[in-house]
Scaffold this motif. Structure first.
Motif, PDB file in Angstrom:
ATOM      1  N   HIS A  48       0.790  -1.172   0.015  1.00  0.00           N
ATOM      2  CA  HIS A  48      -0.106  -0.162  -0.095  1.00  0.00           C
ATOM      3  C   HIS A  48       0.974   1.367   0.158  1.00  0.00           C
ATOM      4  CE1 HIS A  48      -3.545  -2.512   0.408  1.00  0.00           C
ATOM      5  NE2 HIS A  48      -3.407  -2.940   1.850  1.00  0.00           N
ATOM      6  N   ALA A  49       2.167   1.010   0.632  1.00  0.00           N
ATOM      7  CA  ALA A  49       3.059   2.311   0.458  1.00  0.00           C
ATOM      8  C   ALA A  49       3.646   2.616  -0.868  1.00  0.00           C
ATOM      9  CB  ALA A  49       4.174   1.942   1.528  1.00  0.00           C
ATOM     10  N   GLY A  50       3.496   1.696  -1.791  1.00  0.00           N
ATOM     11  CA  GLY A  50       3.977   1.763  -3.292  1.00  0.00           C
ATOM     12  C   GLY A  50       5.009   0.918  -3.845  1.00  0.00           C
ATOM     13  N   VAL A  51       5.414  -0.217  -2.703  1.00  0.00           N
ATOM     14  CA  VAL A  51       6.071  -1.101  -3.569  1.00  0.00           C
ATOM     15  C   VAL A  51       5.274  -2.274  -4.291  1.00  0.00           C
ATOM     16  CG1 VAL A  51       7.558  -3.020  -2.439  1.00  0.00           C
ATOM     17  CG2 VAL A  51       7.606  -0.909  -1.254  1.00  0.00           C
ATOM     18  N   ASN A  52       6.016  -2.586  -5.150  1.00  0.00           N
ATOM     19  CA  ASN A  52       5.344  -3.366  -6.213  1.00  0.00           C
ATOM     20  C   ASN A  52       6.098  -4.701  -6.653  1.00  0.00           C
ATOM     21  OD1 ASN A  52       6.866  -2.455  -8.120  1.00  0.00           O
ATOM     22  ND2 ASN A  52       5.558  -1.019  -9.042  1.00  0.00           N
ATOM     23  N   ARG A  53       7.416  -4.816  -5.976  1.00  0.00           N
ATOM     24  CA  ARG A  53       8.289  -6.034  -6.098  1.00  0.00           C
ATOM     25  C   ARG A  53       8.920  -6.054  -4.891  1.00  0.00           C
ATOM     26  NH1 ARG A  53      13.556  -6.961  -8.051  1.00  0.00           N
ATOM     27  NH2 ARG A  53      13.826  -8.865  -9.458  1.00  0.00           N
ATOM     28  N   PHE A  54       9.137  -7.685  -4.658  1.00  0.00           N
ATOM     29  CA  PHE A  54       9.893  -8.014  -3.276  1.00  0.00           C
ATOM     30  C   PHE A  54      11.075  -8.525  -3.880  1.00  0.00           C
ATOM     31  CE2 PHE A  54       5.360  -7.375  -1.469  1.00  0.00           C
ATOM     32  CZ  PHE A  54       5.623  -6.439  -0.732  1.00  0.00           C
ATOM     33  N   SER A  55      12.049  -8.615  -2.837  1.00  0.00           N
ATOM     34  CA  SER A  55      13.242  -9.267  -3.016  1.00  0.00           C
ATOM     35  C   SER A  55      13.845 -10.036  -1.702  1.00  0.00           C
ATOM     36  CB  SER A  55      14.694  -8.432  -3.620  1.00  0.00           C
ATOM     37  OG  SER A  55      15.666  -9.020  -3.623  1.00  0.00           O
ATOM     38  N   ILE A  56      13.506 -11.129  -1.584  1.00  0.00           N
ATOM     39  CA  ILE A  56      13.548 -11.989  -0.427  1.00  0.00           C
ATOM     40  C   ILE A  56      14.920 -12.516  -0.192  1.00  0.00           C
ATOM     41  CG2 ILE A  56      12.438 -13.317   1.394  1.00  0.00           C
ATOM     42  CD1 ILE A  56      10.070 -12.995  -0.524  1.00  0.00           C
ATOM     43  N   GLY A  57      15.636 -12.210   1.092  1.00  0.00           N
ATOM     44  CA  GLY A  57      17.023 -12.774   1.399  1.00  0.00           C
ATOM     45  C   GLY A  57      16.828 -14.360   2.097  1.00  0.00           C
ATOM     46  N   VAL A  58      16.393 -14.947   1.349  1.00  0.00           N
ATOM     47  CA  VAL A  58      16.353 -16.515   1.935  1.00  0.00           C
ATOM     48  C   VAL A  58      17.712 -16.981   2.466  1.00  0.00           C
ATOM     49  CG1 VAL A  58      15.534 -18.905   1.512  1.00  0.00           C
ATOM     50  CG2 VAL A  58      14.073 -16.852   0.888  1.00  0.00           C
ATOM     51  N   GLN A  59      18.546 -16.920   1.304  1.00  0.00           N
ATOM     52  CA  GLN A  59      19.954 -17.399   1.557  1.00  0.00           C
ATOM     53  C   GLN A  59      20.213 -18.909   1.458  1.00  0.00           C
ATOM     54  OE1 GLN A  59      21.356 -14.984   0.615  1.00  0.00           O
ATOM     55  NE2 GLN A  59      20.795 -13.266   1.394  1.00  0.00           N
ATOM     56  N   SER A  60      19.326 -19.443   2.400  1.00  0.00           N
ATOM     57  CA  SER A  60      19.434 -21.145   2.704  1.00  0.00           C
ATOM     58  C   SER A  60      18.065 -21.553   3.369  1.00  0.00           C
ATOM     59  CB  SER A  60      20.623 -21.367   3.652  1.00  0.00           C
ATOM     60  OG  SER A  60      20.707 -22.796   3.955  1.00  0.00           O
ATOM     61  N   LEU A  61      17.782 -22.848   2.980  1.00  0.00           N
ATOM     62  CA  LEU A  61      16.599 -23.494   3.429  1.00  0.00           C
ATOM     63  C   LEU A  61      17.209 -24.721   4.566  1.00  0.00           C
ATOM     64  CD1 LEU A  61      14.260 -24.269   0.532  1.00  0.00           C
ATOM     65  CD2 LEU A  61      14.187 -22.583   2.439  1.00  0.00           C
TER      66      LEU A  61
END
Length: 441
Positions: free
Chosen positions: A130-143
């Motif tokens: 809602h703030a204006g972000v339309n793409r997410f980059s998620i730092g998973v790094q490892s499972l």
């Protein structure tokens, strides 16, 4: 004294694209809650709640550098750094409003937020949207939870999976996942199994990074003392090649050394870096490359903002920006950046793109007569043809080993050209390949 990074790609009447990088700091949304064991980035432990003054200074410096660049339209925004998802969504919205007010924010702008996959980060994704972000980059790094502990991460595998699922629900097709290989104790077999598991829940973009041991970090010391061991270079090379093939089979096309996308979900913002576009650095420790046209200059500068947040705050309050260093880029320095960044792309550097920066010397003139380049072509690592210059599939994995040779050839050619030009005598203002160089401010 904590940090969030924002990057924006812009365009103006004088250039095709311009990238703006902002580093936002505030004690209530730390750069990171704690330092990862492998990280040597510019980070500070928060000592006080200074969110309001930080936001005020970020807005002020943003306005100053936007005016200096004379940008007129923004086409991409990237909030990155450490853990910008710890920021308040209202802060993200306020920064976007400031940028739009002073430069114009395109409705099609790609607005990316880096997310740490903790319950806190996941719970605010909808508010960030809602703030204006339309793409997410998620730092998973490892499972692998044990590996996450070794890396000093503050999330576990379940948190990561939940965050990816929530991000995909909110932004289907616009979620990227970061994953790291070459971790302590990791084998090729375990890496392949983990990647398969991760791809079963990923969206359309994956960023693949090899762990680098940085001096001064906790992980570096642990490896030096023999407490931990990391895979050899030969093993990590196999891991990288295996990952590329697995990703390809799953429909992800590699478009850069570390980045893969399907359904055309390429990171438009990062493409501006690899194509040597201009960018402004705003905030503590930020770096920039742009032409300060507001000062009447025509030469691109490399700029660095003050590292220490408290000092940066004072500087912005006193003179509306915290630029600590300005270095005019010579024609050679600019071409070096075009070469290094462009060869990271699968498509490499086209002749047309090179000509934008080097109208007097094309890639054939600089490289084709070199025996070293001919050897690289004959061994199938490098391609120089009518399309331009690029690495082969095998060559891309060995790019770092080829760059020194290519950079030396470029330097020799440009230096020789300058010497011949000086011998002929000046014709107008043709220093540094026709780019006038301004003095640092």
């Amino acid at each position: 004294s904590t940090t969030l990074t924002l990057t924006l790609t812009l365009s103006c009447s004088q250039c095709t694209s311009l990238t703006l990088t902002l580093t936002l700091s505030c004690s209530q949304w730390p750069y990171c809650l704690k330092r990862c064991s492998y990280c040597n980035f510019n980070k500070y432990i928060p000592r006080s709640d200074n969110q309001d003054v930080m936001l005020e200074c970020l807005q002020r410096e943003t306005e100053t550098l936007l005016k200096l660049s004379q940008v007129s339209r923004i086409t991409s925004v990237f909030f990155g750094g450490g853990t910008p998802s710890l920021a308040r969504p209202s802060t993200i919205a306020a920064v976007l409003e400031t940028v739009a007010r002073h430069a114009g924010l395109s409705e099609e702008a790609e607005v990316t937020l880096e997310v740490n996959p903790t319950p806190i980060g996941s719970s605010k994704l909808e508010d960030f949207l809602h703030a204006g972000v339309n793409r997410f980059s998620i730092g998973v790094q490892s499972l692998r939870d044990d590996d996450l502990k070794v890396l000093g991460r503050d999330h576990n595998s379940q948190h990561a999976l939940q965050t990816v699922a929530e991000a995909r629900r909110l932004c289907p097709g616009r979620v990227s996942v970061d994953v790291m290989f070459g971790r302590p104790g990791q084998s090729v077999a375990s890496w392949e199994l983990e990647l398969d598991e991760l791809l079963s829940v990923c969206d359309d973009h994956v960023s693949l990074y090899q762990l680098t041991l940085e001096r001064g970090t906790q992980l570096f010391r642990q490896v030096q003392k023999g407490q931990l061991s990391v895979p050899s270079d030969d093993i990590t090379a196999v891991m990288y090649d295996s990952a590329r093939r697995i990703l390809q089979k799953r429909g992800y096309l590699q478009y850069e050394v570390s980045n893969f996308a399907r359904n055309d979900a390429i990171s438009q913002h990062n493409m501006s870096y690899w194509k040597a576009s201009q960018y402004l650095g705003v905030g503590p420790g930020a770096h920039g490359r742009f032409v300060p046209r507001g000062e009447g200059d025509v030469c691109r500068e490399a700029r660095t903002q003050t590292l220490e947040p408290d000092v940066w705050l004072r500087e912005v309050q006193q003179r509306s920006h915290g630029t600590r260093r300005r270095i005019p880029l010579t024609h050679l320095a600019l071409l070096e950046e075009v070469l290094v960044m462009g060869l990271r792309l699968i498509d490499g550097i086209t002749h047309q793109h090179w000509q934008l920066f080097s109208p007097r010397a094309d890639l054939y003139q600089i490289l084709s007569s070199s025996s070293e380049v001919q050897d690289l072509q004959q061994t199938g690592l490098l391609i120089l043809d009518d399309r331009g210059l690029r690495c082969s599939w095998q060559g891309l994995a060995l790019l770092d080993s080829m760059l020194p040779t290519l950079l030396l050839l470029l330097e020799a050619y440009i230096t020789q050209g300058l010497q011949e030009q000086q011998a002929r005598g000046p014709i107008g203002d043709q220093r540094h390949g026709g780019q006038r160089v301004s003095k640092p401010g």
